[in-house]
Design a protein around this motif. Structure first.
Motif, short mmCIF file in Angstrom:
data_model
loop_
_atom_site.label_atom_id
_atom_site.label_comp_id
_atom_site.label_asym_id
_atom_site.label_seq_id
_atom_site.Cartn_x
_atom_site.Cartn_y
_atom_site.Cartn_z
N LEU A 305 0.83 -1.21 0.00
CA LEU A 305 0.00 0.00 0.00
C LEU A 305 0.86 1.26 0.00
CD1 LEU A 305 -2.74 -1.14 2.54
CD2 LEU A 305 -3.16 -0.52 0.15
N LEU A 306 1.88 1.28 0.85
CA LEU A 306 2.74 2.46 0.96
C LEU A 306 3.58 2.67 -0.31
CD1 LEU A 306 3.89 1.92 4.65
CD2 LEU A 306 2.48 3.81 3.83
N THR A 307 3.94 1.59 -0.97
CA THR A 307 4.76 1.68 -2.18
C THR A 307 3.97 2.19 -3.37
OG1 THR A 307 6.20 -0.12 -1.45
CG2 THR A 307 6.17 0.37 -3.81
N HIS A 308 2.72 1.74 -3.49
CA HIS A 308 1.96 2.02 -4.71
C HIS A 308 1.01 3.22 -4.60
CE1 HIS A 308 3.07 -2.23 -5.52
NE2 HIS A 308 3.10 -1.81 -6.77
N PHE A 309 0.67 3.64 -3.38
CA PHE A 309 -0.39 4.64 -3.25
C PHE A 309 0.05 5.80 -2.35
CE2 PHE A 309 -2.46 0.55 -4.06
CZ PHE A 309 -3.19 0.86 -5.21
N GLU A 310 0.32 6.93 -2.96
CA GLU A 310 0.69 8.13 -2.21
C GLU A 310 -0.44 8.55 -1.28
OE1 GLU A 310 3.06 11.08 -0.74
OE2 GLU A 310 3.65 9.48 -2.14
N ASP A 311 -1.69 8.38 -1.74
CA ASP A 311 -2.81 8.78 -0.90
C ASP A 311 -3.00 7.85 0.29
OD1 ASP A 311 -3.28 10.90 -2.63
OD2 ASP A 311 -5.46 10.65 -2.53
N PHE A 312 -2.49 6.63 0.22
CA PHE A 312 -2.50 5.80 1.42
C PHE A 312 -1.46 6.31 2.42
CE2 PHE A 312 -0.92 2.30 4.03
CZ PHE A 312 -2.09 2.00 4.72
N LYS A 313 -0.31 6.72 1.93
CA LYS A 313 0.69 7.33 2.83
C LYS A 313 0.07 8.49 3.58
CE LYS A 313 4.91 6.37 0.13
NZ LYS A 313 6.04 7.02 -0.58
#
Length: 363
Positions: A305-313
């Motif tokens: 999730l953290l690698t692929h989605f900036e909005d999840f970060k």
């Protein structure tokens, strides 16, 4: 499930700290939920619109009565009157729980006008008004920049809030801090906070929805399974922070999309507000009722999730969003648009009562 419990949800509320709320103020659905241990309920423009559609037989005479008795009222005024009465009816069903639990439980959440998400004074005014509809009202305020300001002020004025339109750790923390400020202002003036039980919702399913929208929109290819953990990860992260800092706000999960939105949060000292259809499915399932709230999200899922989605970060990091960015976060915008559309659909239902289409035959 043992014979002493009538359902998995009934077992959950009797064997863990996790409370059940019904994600609707529908009389029929709330009655079912209470029978399985629910101690609260919620509403919003979408829910009330669906209640009207499902239970028109319970409300059509009252709508006609309100229209006839108030000949100078606009459709906006009629709409909000019916909106309030639907909420108050749900609150009345929960009043025995409220009295039994001495105010700690048994509340019905009523949502302020979603169109006022930028207007703190308007949110405060309506919230204070809603607080007077019944003794067991919990007022829903969106977690926008103006909403955070309103949450502090409404708490200071003595109303119990349920922060809504919230999807992220930074939003949840901002709510808890605003509530603490409001409570401390009351305490500094010698006002009681003994009957204050504030709640902060994280709409876990809508967090997942937004991550999936981003994946489709931006052509991100990853294991689809990990996207079903975005909201759960944010809820578990926020829960740990709330427990560590001893915030007086209690977390609530909402917007269910699959059983893990229920099963992965069992055991937490929190509230699960579950839609009726999911309650029925969960109660008919063989999912084991056991505490999982303290089980961490698998490192490989978090990494994906953290690698692929900036909005999840942004959603997962306590400092991932600024107060101003609450209003422009994708899940916030999508939800406010949906709630506003439902409010206008509800208003259109009232319009059909006030100005029935002359081109159609009367039923």
């Amino acid at each position: 499930m043992t014979a002493s419990y009538k359902s998995p949800l009934h077992q959950m509320v009797n064997t863990t700290k996790t409370d059940l709320w019904n994600d609707s103020c529908s009389v029929e659905e709330l009655t079912y939920s209470i029978s399985h241990g629910a101690v609260g309920a919620t509403s919003n423009p979408t829910i009330v619109f669906n209640v009207i559609k499902q239970e028109m037989h319970l409300w059509k005479d009252r709508i006609h009565e309100v229209i006839d008795r108030n000949p100078d009222w606009t459709e906006v005024e009629i709409t909000w009157k019916i909106f309030e009465e639907i909420g108050a009816k749900g609150a009345s069903l929960l009043l025995p729980v409220f009295k039994r639990e001495e105010g700690r439980k048994g509340r019905l959440s009523v949502q302020t006008n979603p169109a006022n998400y930028r207007n703190a004074p308007a949110l405060v005014e309506q919230a204070v008004h809603f607080n007077g509809l019944a003794p067991n009202i919990q007022v829903k305020i969106p977690v926008t920049k103006a909403g955070i300001q309103a949450i502090e002020e409404v708490t200071y004025q003595g109303a119990n809030i349920n922060a809504t339109v919230c999807f992220t750790v930074p939003q949840a923390v901002a709510v808890a801090e605003a509530v603490e400020r409001g409570l401390k202002r009351r305490e500094a003036e010698g006002k009681s906070t003994a009957d204050m039980y504030p709640v902060c919702t994280i709409m876990v399913g809508r967090t997942d929805d937004w991550i999936k929208v981003i994946a489709k929109r931006d052509g991100i290819i990853t294991d689809p399974y990990i996207m079903d953990w975005a909201g759960i990860a944010c809820m578990k992260k926020a829960y740990g922070i709330f427990q560590e800092r001893k915030y007086r706000t209690r977390l609530l999960s909402a917007a269910y999309r699959h059983h893990m939105h229920w099963s992965e949060l069992i055991g937490g000292d929190l509230i699960q507000t579950i839609p009726y259809k999911w309650q029925v499915l969960f109660n008919a399932s063989d999912i084991e009722v056991k505490e999982r709230m303290d089980n961490p999200v698998a490192p490989e899922i978090l990494e994906g999730l953290l690698t692929h989605f900036e909005d999840f970060k942004k959603a997962y990091d306590e400092n991932g969003l600024s107060l101003k960015e609450f209003d422009t976060y994708g899940a916030t915008v999508r939800t406010l648009r949906g709630f506003t559309n439902s409010y206008h659909e509800l208003q259109a239902v009232i319009r059909d009562f006030m100005l029935p289409n002359p081109d159609e035959k009367k039923a």
